[in-house]
Design an enzyme around this catalytic site. Structure first.
Site, PDB file in Angstrom:
ATOM      1  N   ARG A   1       0.836  -1.213   0.000  1.00 45.39           N
ATOM      2  CA  ARG A   1       0.000   0.000   0.000  1.00 45.39           C
ATOM      3  C   ARG A   1       0.870   1.262   0.000  1.00 45.39           C
ATOM      4  O   ARG A   1       0.512   2.283  -0.568  1.00 45.39           O
ATOM      5  CB  ARG A   1      -0.979  -0.015   1.183  1.00 45.39           C
ATOM      6  CG  ARG A   1      -1.891   1.191   1.202  1.00 45.39           C
ATOM      7  CD  ARG A   1      -3.193   1.029   2.007  1.00 45.39           C
ATOM      8  NE  ARG A   1      -3.111   0.192   3.165  1.00 45.39           N
ATOM      9  CZ  ARG A   1      -2.495   0.491   4.318  1.00 45.39           C
ATOM     10  NH1 ARG A   1      -1.910   1.658   4.455  1.00 45.39           N
ATOM     11  NH2 ARG A   1      -2.474  -0.358   5.326  1.00 45.39           N
TER      12      ARG A   1
ATOM     13  N   TYR B   1     -16.186  17.123 -15.701  1.00 44.41           N
ATOM     14  CA  TYR B   1     -16.571  15.718 -15.587  1.00 44.41           C
ATOM     15  C   TYR B   1     -17.603  15.599 -14.462  1.00 44.41           C
ATOM     16  O   TYR B   1     -17.393  16.079 -13.346  1.00 44.41           O
ATOM     17  CB  TYR B   1     -15.334  14.862 -15.294  1.00 44.41           C
ATOM     18  CG  TYR B   1     -15.694  13.427 -15.006  1.00 44.41           C
ATOM     19  CD1 TYR B   1     -16.400  12.686 -15.946  1.00 44.41           C
ATOM     20  CD2 TYR B   1     -15.356  12.826 -13.807  1.00 44.41           C
ATOM     21  CE1 TYR B   1     -16.759  11.376 -15.684  1.00 44.41           C
ATOM     22  CE2 TYR B   1     -15.701  11.509 -13.542  1.00 44.41           C
ATOM     23  CZ  TYR B   1     -16.406  10.791 -14.484  1.00 44.41           C
ATOM     24  OH  TYR B   1     -16.777   9.504 -14.215  1.00 44.41           O
TER      25      TYR B   1
ATOM     26  N   ASP C   1      -6.966  19.012 -14.672  1.00 41.81           N
ATOM     27  CA  ASP C   1      -7.296  17.670 -15.161  1.00 41.81           C
ATOM     28  C   ASP C   1      -6.842  17.627 -16.622  1.00 41.81           C
ATOM     29  O   ASP C   1      -7.450  18.249 -17.499  1.00 41.81           O
ATOM     30  CB  ASP C   1      -8.802  17.431 -15.021  1.00 41.81           C
ATOM     31  CG  ASP C   1      -9.221  16.035 -15.487  1.00 41.81           C
ATOM     32  OD1 ASP C   1      -8.481  15.435 -16.286  1.00 41.81           O
ATOM     33  OD2 ASP C   1     -10.292  15.570 -15.057  1.00 41.81           O
TER      34      ASP C   1
ATOM     35  N   LYS D   1      -8.018   6.457 -19.343  1.00 44.31           N
ATOM     36  CA  LYS D   1      -8.355   6.961 -20.681  1.00 44.31           C
ATOM     37  C   LYS D   1      -7.154   6.828 -21.629  1.00 44.31           C
ATOM     38  O   LYS D   1      -6.699   5.742 -21.876  1.00 44.31           O
ATOM     39  CB  LYS D   1      -8.861   8.398 -20.572  1.00 44.31           C
ATOM     40  CG  LYS D   1      -9.847   8.619 -19.411  1.00 44.31           C
ATOM     41  CD  LYS D   1     -11.123   7.804 -19.549  1.00 44.31           C
ATOM     42  CE  LYS D   1     -12.013   8.019 -18.307  1.00 44.31           C
ATOM     43  NZ  LYS D   1     -13.224   7.217 -18.342  1.00 44.31           N
TER      44      LYS D   1
HETATM   45  N1  PLP Z   1     -11.647  13.293 -15.431  1.00 50.67           N
HETATM   46  C1  PLP Z   1     -12.151  13.201 -16.661  1.00 50.67           C
HETATM   47  C2  PLP Z   1     -11.954  14.346 -17.611  1.00 50.67           C
HETATM   48  C3  PLP Z   1     -12.855  12.061 -17.059  1.00 50.67           C
HETATM   49  O1  PLP Z   1     -13.346  11.999 -18.300  1.00 50.67           O
HETATM   50  C4  PLP Z   1     -13.035  11.003 -16.122  1.00 50.67           C
HETATM   51  C5  PLP Z   1     -13.806   9.801 -16.472  1.00 50.67           C
HETATM   52  O2  PLP Z   1     -14.480   9.739 -17.478  1.00 50.67           O
HETATM   53  C6  PLP Z   1     -12.495  11.137 -14.847  1.00 50.67           C
HETATM   54  C7  PLP Z   1     -11.801  12.295 -14.539  1.00 50.67           C
HETATM   55  C8  PLP Z   1     -12.662  10.065 -13.810  1.00 50.67           C
HETATM   56  O3  PLP Z   1     -11.799   8.990 -14.057  1.00 50.67           O
HETATM   57  P1  PLP Z   1     -12.084   7.489 -13.554  1.00 50.67           P
HETATM   58  O4  PLP Z   1     -13.301   6.994 -14.269  1.00 50.67           O
HETATM   59  O5  PLP Z   1     -10.821   6.739 -13.862  1.00 50.67           O
HETATM   60  O6  PLP Z   1     -12.332   7.536 -12.081  1.00 50.67           O
END
Ligand code: PLP
Length: 375
Positions: A47, A99, A171, A196
């Protein structure tokens, strides 16, 4: 070193015990202590750290040009760690167009723990400035945004936030470090859903944070990582590291195909609007051209009519898979309003596309045939 070379080499080394060129996956949860009490390999318990996770963190640190990195079990776990490093009563700015999971996390969960938030149109610098308060500790940027593909000027928002004593987190999931370098533009932290483009094959979930400085705030983030426990598992870290090796070449193809499809859609009578920063008509085009090397693989468009016409179109497409998520080899199409539910900000006729690695002309042919039934 150039980005393509870094993507292949960062975090990699030939395995010293076997000479294996592809890294082994270390599934051990625990590591042996030497008679003198030390840990010769530097690892104690999975961990806290694991060789595959450390390799991925080193790779992402180098790709984003940061001082330190931490890998998590998902993009949301990484996001959560940032906010958990704040305290009750702290104020944050989040984008209005972001998101959906971020908005839910901040407004429905973290508000109960004393986090105060304001949702702002991050493309409106005057609105950002007005929303900043003495208690504002953090400004969250997502660019390009989800699902309206808005572009936020990272350098301009960073200047405003820093002037008010707040940190900036960007992000960078959609742009990837191949297209945008938030730390160089003034952001303090970069967040990735490695689920992604970095993983790149729709088969692994993960998240990561990369920090400009290994400061006291990032130590708190690391504490949340190790003690909160939402860490990247060894195999998941291994898969993301493998995905990163082809990232620069995949991104080129995603960008080429997205531009081709966006231009086609923009000229089609059945399409009311196309949201893609590569189009000169996009309101964020100039900022995107300034801070992105290319315009990305994500676009959305609004079908004339509304929900029924948009949903109908998705059933006639053959190469566009109806599914959420993004960044994989296959093109995905999604009706965001029905996925997000009643509180959605997505227009009813809007479809979001993650443009995959198919030949762009095949995607255009498929779209042209499916749209034909509307016009
Ligand atoms: N940030 C963006 C721009 C996203 O498109 C997503 C998921 O679609 C996330 C964060 C969240 O990621 P996760 O699904 O791996 O938790």
């Amino acid at each position: 070193m150039r980005f393509e070379t870094l993507a292949v080499h960062a975090g990699y080394r030939i395995d010293p015990t076997t000479g294996a060129v592809a890294p082994p996956i270390y599934l051990s949860t625990t590591f042996e202590r030497a008679p003198d009490g030390s840990y010769p390999g530097g690892f104690v318990y999975v961990r806290d750290a694991n060789p595959n996770r450390s390799a991925l963190e080193e790779c992402l640190r180098q790709l984003e040009g940061g001082a330190a990195a931490a890998a998590f079990a998902s993009g949301m776990a990484a996001t959560h760690a940032v906010f958990q490093a704040l305290g009750p009563g702290d104020h944050v700015l989040i984008p209005q167009d972001a998101y959906y999971g971020l908005i839910k996390l901040v407004e429905d969960l973290l508000a109960r723990w004393g986090l105060v938030s304001t949702a702002v149109d991050m493309t409106d610098l005057a609105a950002v400035e007005r929303a900043l308060r003495p208690q504002t500790r953090l400004v969250w940027i997502e660019t390009p945004s989800n699902p309206l593909i808005r572009i936020t000027d990272i350098a301009a928002v960073a200047r405003l936030a820093h002037g008010a004593g707040a940190r900036v987190v960007c992000d960078n999931t959609w742009a990837t470090p191949m297209l945008t370098r938030p730390l160089e533009l003034g952001a303090d932290l970069v967040m990735h859903a490695t689920t992604k483009y970095l993983g790149g094959h729709s088969d692994v979930m993960g998240g990561a944070l990369i920090a400009r400085g290994d400061d006291e705030f990032f130590q708190r983030v690391r504490f949340v990582q190790a003690k909160g426990g939402a860490i990247a598992a060894p195999f998941d870290a291994w898969l993301v590291l493998r995905g990163v090796r082809s990232l620069p070449w995949r991104m080129r193809a995603h960008c080429d195909a997205a531009m081709t499809l966006a231009r086609f859609l923009a000229g089609h009578p059945a399409v009311a609007r196309v949201h893609y920063p590569g189009l000169e008509t996009h309101p964020g085009h100039a900022v995107a051209a300034k801070q992105m090397a290319r315009f990305g693989g994500m676009l959305s468009f609004e079908v004339r009519g509304g929900r029924a016409e948009a949903m109908g179109l998705t059933t006639r497409l053959r190469l566009f898979t109806r599914a959420t998520s993004l960044g994989g080899p296959e093109t995905l199409i999604e009706h965001r309003a029905s996925v997000e539910g009643p509180s959605t900000r997505a227009p009813e006729g809007l479809l979001r596309v993650s443009v995959g690695l198919e030949h762009p002309d095949d995607l255009v042919d498929d779209m042209s045939r499916a749209l034909g039934a509307i016009s």
